[in-house]
Design a protein around this motif. Structure first.
Motif, PDB file in Angstrom:
ATOM      1  N   ARG A  66       0.825  -1.212   0.000  1.00  0.00           N
ATOM      2  CA  ARG A  66       0.000   0.000   0.000  1.00  0.00           C
ATOM      3  C   ARG A  66       0.859   1.261   0.000  1.00  0.00           C
ATOM      4  N   VAL A  67       1.848   1.291   0.888  1.00  0.00           N
ATOM      5  CA  VAL A  67       2.673   2.497   1.040  1.00  0.00           C
ATOM      6  C   VAL A  67       3.481   2.785  -0.226  1.00  0.00           C
ATOM      7  N   PHE A  68       4.041   1.733  -0.822  1.00  0.00           N
ATOM      8  CA  PHE A  68       4.904   1.926  -1.987  1.00  0.00           C
ATOM      9  C   PHE A  68       4.172   1.701  -3.310  1.00  0.00           C
ATOM     10  N   LYS A  69       2.859   1.520  -3.239  1.00  0.00           N
ATOM     11  CA  LYS A  69       2.037   1.292  -4.438  1.00  0.00           C
ATOM     12  C   LYS A  69       2.649   0.198  -5.314  1.00  0.00           C
ATOM     13  N   ALA A  70       3.009  -0.893  -4.667  1.00  0.00           N
ATOM     14  CA  ALA A  70       3.676  -2.013  -5.344  1.00  0.00           C
ATOM     15  C   ALA A  70       2.656  -3.122  -5.567  1.00  0.00           C
ATOM     16  N   TYR A  71       1.996  -3.101  -6.712  1.00  0.00           N
ATOM     17  CA  TYR A  71       0.899  -4.024  -6.976  1.00  0.00           C
ATOM     18  C   TYR A  71       1.268  -5.138  -7.962  1.00  0.00           C
ATOM     19  N   ASP A  72       2.572  -5.311  -8.190  1.00  0.00           N
ATOM     20  CA  ASP A  72       3.091  -6.499  -8.882  1.00  0.00           C
ATOM     21  C   ASP A  72       4.374  -6.873  -8.168  1.00  0.00           C
ATOM     22  N   TYR A  73       4.791  -8.144  -8.267  1.00  0.00           N
ATOM     23  CA  TYR A  73       5.888  -8.593  -7.420  1.00  0.00           C
ATOM     24  C   TYR A  73       7.234  -7.996  -7.791  1.00  0.00           C
ATOM     25  N   ALA A 131      -6.078 -20.867 -19.388  1.00  0.00           N
ATOM     26  CA  ALA A 131      -5.839 -19.957 -20.515  1.00  0.00           C
ATOM     27  C   ALA A 131      -6.977 -18.938 -20.634  1.00  0.00           C
ATOM     28  N   TYR A 132      -8.220 -19.400 -20.453  1.00  0.00           N
ATOM     29  CA  TYR A 132      -9.364 -18.482 -20.597  1.00  0.00           C
ATOM     30  C   TYR A 132      -9.349 -17.396 -19.525  1.00  0.00           C
ATOM     31  N   LEU A 133      -9.133 -17.786 -18.248  1.00  0.00           N
ATOM     32  CA  LEU A 133      -9.186 -16.807 -17.163  1.00  0.00           C
ATOM     33  C   LEU A 133      -8.012 -15.829 -17.213  1.00  0.00           C
ATOM     34  N   THR A 134      -6.827 -16.313 -17.548  1.00  0.00           N
ATOM     35  CA  THR A 134      -5.701 -15.385 -17.673  1.00  0.00           C
ATOM     36  C   THR A 134      -5.922 -14.433 -18.847  1.00  0.00           C
ATOM     37  N   TYR A 135      -6.594 -14.910 -19.874  1.00  0.00           N
ATOM     38  CA  TYR A 135      -6.958 -14.057 -21.012  1.00  0.00           C
ATOM     39  C   TYR A 135      -7.946 -12.965 -20.576  1.00  0.00           C
ATOM     40  N   SER A 136      -8.853 -13.297 -19.642  1.00  0.00           N
ATOM     41  CA  SER A 136      -9.933 -12.382 -19.278  1.00  0.00           C
ATOM     42  C   SER A 136      -9.486 -11.196 -18.432  1.00  0.00           C
ATOM     43  N   GLY A 137      -8.423 -11.344 -17.627  1.00  0.00           N
ATOM     44  CA  GLY A 137      -7.889 -10.218 -16.878  1.00  0.00           C
ATOM     45  C   GLY A 137      -8.329 -10.132 -15.429  1.00  0.00           C
ATOM     46  N   SER A 138      -7.878  -9.051 -14.749  1.00  0.00           N
ATOM     47  CA  SER A 138      -7.982  -8.918 -13.297  1.00  0.00           C
ATOM     48  C   SER A 138      -9.412  -8.968 -12.769  1.00  0.00           C
ATOM     49  N   PHE A 283      -0.147 -17.412 -12.527  1.00  0.00           N
ATOM     50  CA  PHE A 283       0.120 -16.949 -13.893  1.00  0.00           C
ATOM     51  C   PHE A 283      -0.263 -15.480 -14.056  1.00  0.00           C
ATOM     52  N   HIS A 284      -1.326 -15.078 -13.363  1.00  0.00           N
ATOM     53  CA  HIS A 284      -1.734 -13.674 -13.448  1.00  0.00           C
ATOM     54  C   HIS A 284      -0.678 -12.774 -12.812  1.00  0.00           C
ATOM     55  N   SER A 285      -0.036 -13.248 -11.752  1.00  0.00           N
ATOM     56  CA  SER A 285       1.026 -12.439 -11.135  1.00  0.00           C
ATOM     57  C   SER A 285       2.213 -12.294 -12.087  1.00  0.00           C
ATOM     58  N   ILE A 286       2.497 -13.345 -12.868  1.00  0.00           N
ATOM     59  CA  ILE A 286       3.549 -13.242 -13.897  1.00  0.00           C
ATOM     60  C   ILE A 286       3.127 -12.230 -14.952  1.00  0.00           C
ATOM     61  N   ASN A 287       1.871 -12.313 -15.380  1.00  0.00           N
ATOM     62  CA  ASN A 287       1.372 -11.359 -16.380  1.00  0.00           C
ATOM     63  C   ASN A 287       1.427  -9.920 -15.880  1.00  0.00           C
ATOM     64  N   GLY A 301       0.648  -1.900 -22.395  1.00  0.00           N
ATOM     65  CA  GLY A 301       0.699  -3.154 -21.656  1.00  0.00           C
ATOM     66  C   GLY A 301       0.423  -4.378 -22.517  1.00  0.00           C
ATOM     67  N   MET A 302       0.178  -5.509 -21.862  1.00  0.00           N
ATOM     68  CA  MET A 302      -0.061  -6.774 -22.555  1.00  0.00           C
ATOM     69  C   MET A 302      -1.460  -6.820 -23.149  1.00  0.00           C
ATOM     70  N   SER A 303      -1.581  -7.474 -24.277  1.00  0.00           N
ATOM     71  CA  SER A 303      -2.895  -7.722 -24.863  1.00  0.00           C
ATOM     72  C   SER A 303      -3.530  -8.922 -24.172  1.00  0.00           C
ATOM     73  N   LYS A 304      -4.851  -9.074 -24.344  1.00  0.00           N
ATOM     74  CA  LYS A 304      -5.526 -10.235 -23.771  1.00  0.00           C
ATOM     75  C   LYS A 304      -4.980 -11.544 -24.339  1.00  0.00           C
ATOM     76  N   ALA A 305      -4.709 -11.536 -25.633  1.00  0.00           N
ATOM     77  CA  ALA A 305      -4.183 -12.747 -26.275  1.00  0.00           C
ATOM     78  C   ALA A 305      -2.839 -13.141 -25.683  1.00  0.00           C
ATOM     79  N   ALA A 306      -1.984 -12.159 -25.425  1.00  0.00           N
ATOM     80  CA  ALA A 306      -0.677 -12.442 -24.838  1.00  0.00           C
ATOM     81  C   ALA A 306      -0.822 -13.009 -23.432  1.00  0.00           C
ATOM     82  N   ARG A 307      -1.780 -12.449 -22.657  1.00  0.00           N
ATOM     83  CA  ARG A 307      -2.015 -12.954 -21.305  1.00  0.00           C
ATOM     84  C   ARG A 307      -2.461 -14.421 -21.345  1.00  0.00           C
ATOM     85  N   GLY A 308      -3.374 -14.736 -22.248  1.00  0.00           N
ATOM     86  CA  GLY A 308      -3.834 -16.113 -22.376  1.00  0.00           C
ATOM     87  C   GLY A 308      -2.736 -17.052 -22.829  1.00  0.00           C
ATOM     88  N   ALA A 309      -1.874 -16.586 -23.741  1.00  0.00           N
ATOM     89  CA  ALA A 309      -0.774 -17.413 -24.241  1.00  0.00           C
ATOM     90  C   ALA A 309       0.222 -17.725 -23.132  1.00  0.00           C
TER      91      ALA A 309
END
Length: 362
Positions: A66-73, A131-138, A283-287, A301-309
């Motif tokens: 929260r403090v450092f606004k770090a929302y990816d690893y 693949a479908y859920l990672t394609y769909s996004g957050s 996988f979503h954290s990697i994306n 940023g990443m496209s939906k297709a790239a996230r699913g791939a």
């Protein structure tokens, strides 16, 4: 329920639990390895230690994010340990492979043992949904993981009720024996720290937190939400002690002895769902890490297709690793990686993390 309150105090815990269950205690094998082998009472004490460690680590991690606004690893560990974030990324990917190996092995074993179907059937279902859920996004992932957690809680509660109804005397007798074998502290410690990497899969949902109090409460709630279904499962397992120690997939053996026809297919559906959620969370954290880097470097940023791939590729990699077997992966791989996360995340958070938070406050 106020949805803003839900997003702050319950959503991170439900996401963490959804990611954790399949790799953490969905089959019951993990509970045997880190708790059951120390005796019924010793194992329960180990789970108590795990909860305390999780509560502290989740709360501090959420506040740091929260403090450092770090929302990816990547951002989180760049802020925490500087260039050492690369070491964390290597460890995180290794853990991802181990967990996906466990998930893949479990999915194949469940369908093989229950319905005589080829393991590839379970693997195919797993791959398509990940693949479908990672394609769909957050947003879709937040909704899917939250609602599946509600179903999971219902099923685990029914499991506890049925277990007590039929094997309550055995459960009570085994707990009354008060068996505590040496090493329960280390079991709870290792379980807590190999699973604490799940915080990286929750970071994307922490942008709703607005104060330190909210971050701490959210962290403690996340620890409670994550440990409670495991406690339900462990209590029922105790009724089968010590025979449960030699079961590859304790959930299958226990459900068969409960003799309730509807429970096995429901359990399988829920367990498959949690396997998919575990894959999606990691996988979503990697994306999100890749997406943050692309935004920084090129503004797109990443496209939906790239996230699913990416999700499909990582799922396939995990299914390949699953060939090494479930028990070996859990006993050897998880125990070793626990020490890595203890140093990179546990020690770093309570030293560098606290120091940097105090400086930021000043």
């Amino acid at each position: 329920m106020n949805y803003g309150w839900y997003k702050k105090y319950l959503l991170p815990g439900f996401i963490a639990q959804s990611v954790l269950v399949a790799g953490g205690y969905g089959t019951g094998r993990e509970l045997v390895e880190y708790f059951g082998q120390y005796g019924p009472t010793g194992g329960l004490m180990g789970m108590g230690l795990t909860f305390v460690l999780w509560a502290a680590l989740f709360a501090l991690s959420f506040e740091f994010a929260r403090v450092f606004k770090a929302y990816d690893y990547r951002t989180f560990f760049e802020k925490l340990i500087g260039p050492g974030w690369v070491i964390y990324e290597i460890a995180f990917i290794v853990l991802l492979c181990l967990i996906m190996g466990v998930v893949g092995a479990a999915s194949g074993s469940i369908l093989r043992d229950s319905f005589g179907l080829p393991p590839l059937v379970g693997s195919g279902i797993f791959l398509v949904f990940v693949a479908y859920l990672t394609y769909s996004g957050s947003k879709t992932i937040e909704v899917a993981l939250s609602w599946w957690s509600y179903l999971l809680y219902v099923v685990f509660a029914v499991f506890l009720y049925l277990g007590f109804s039929k094997f309550g005397d055995a459960i009570s007798a085994n707990f009354a024996a008060d068996t505590v074998k040496p090493g329960w502290q280390m079991g709870g410690f290792k379980y807590a720290f190999y699973n604490i990497a799940v915080t990286s899969t929750v970071l994307f949902s922490l942008n709703y937190l607005e104060s330190r109090k909210e971050a701490v409460i959210s962290g403690i709630m996340a620890a409670f939400i994550c440990i409670l279904p495991g406690v339900f499962f462990y209590i029922v397992m105790t009724g089968f002690y010590p025979d449960v120690l030699s079961m590859e997939i304790p959930s299958n053996g226990i459900i068969a002895q409960l003799g309730v026809k509807f429970l096995l297919p429901v359990w399988l559906i829920v367990l498959f769902g949690t396997m998919i959620e575990t894959g999606v969370g990691f996988f979503h954290s990697i994306n999100e890490r890749i997406n943050a880097t692309l935004l920084e470097k090129r503004g797109v940023g990443m496209s939906k297709a790239a996230r699913g791939a990416v999700g499909a590729f990582l799922a396939l990699m995990g299914l390949f690793i699953s060939n090494f077997g479930l028990i070996g992966l859990i006993a050897q791989g998880y125990g070793t990686i626990s020490w890595v996360f203890f140093g990179l995340q546990g020690v770093a958070l309570f030293t560098l993390g606290l120091y940097k938070l105090s400086k930021q406050g000043q």
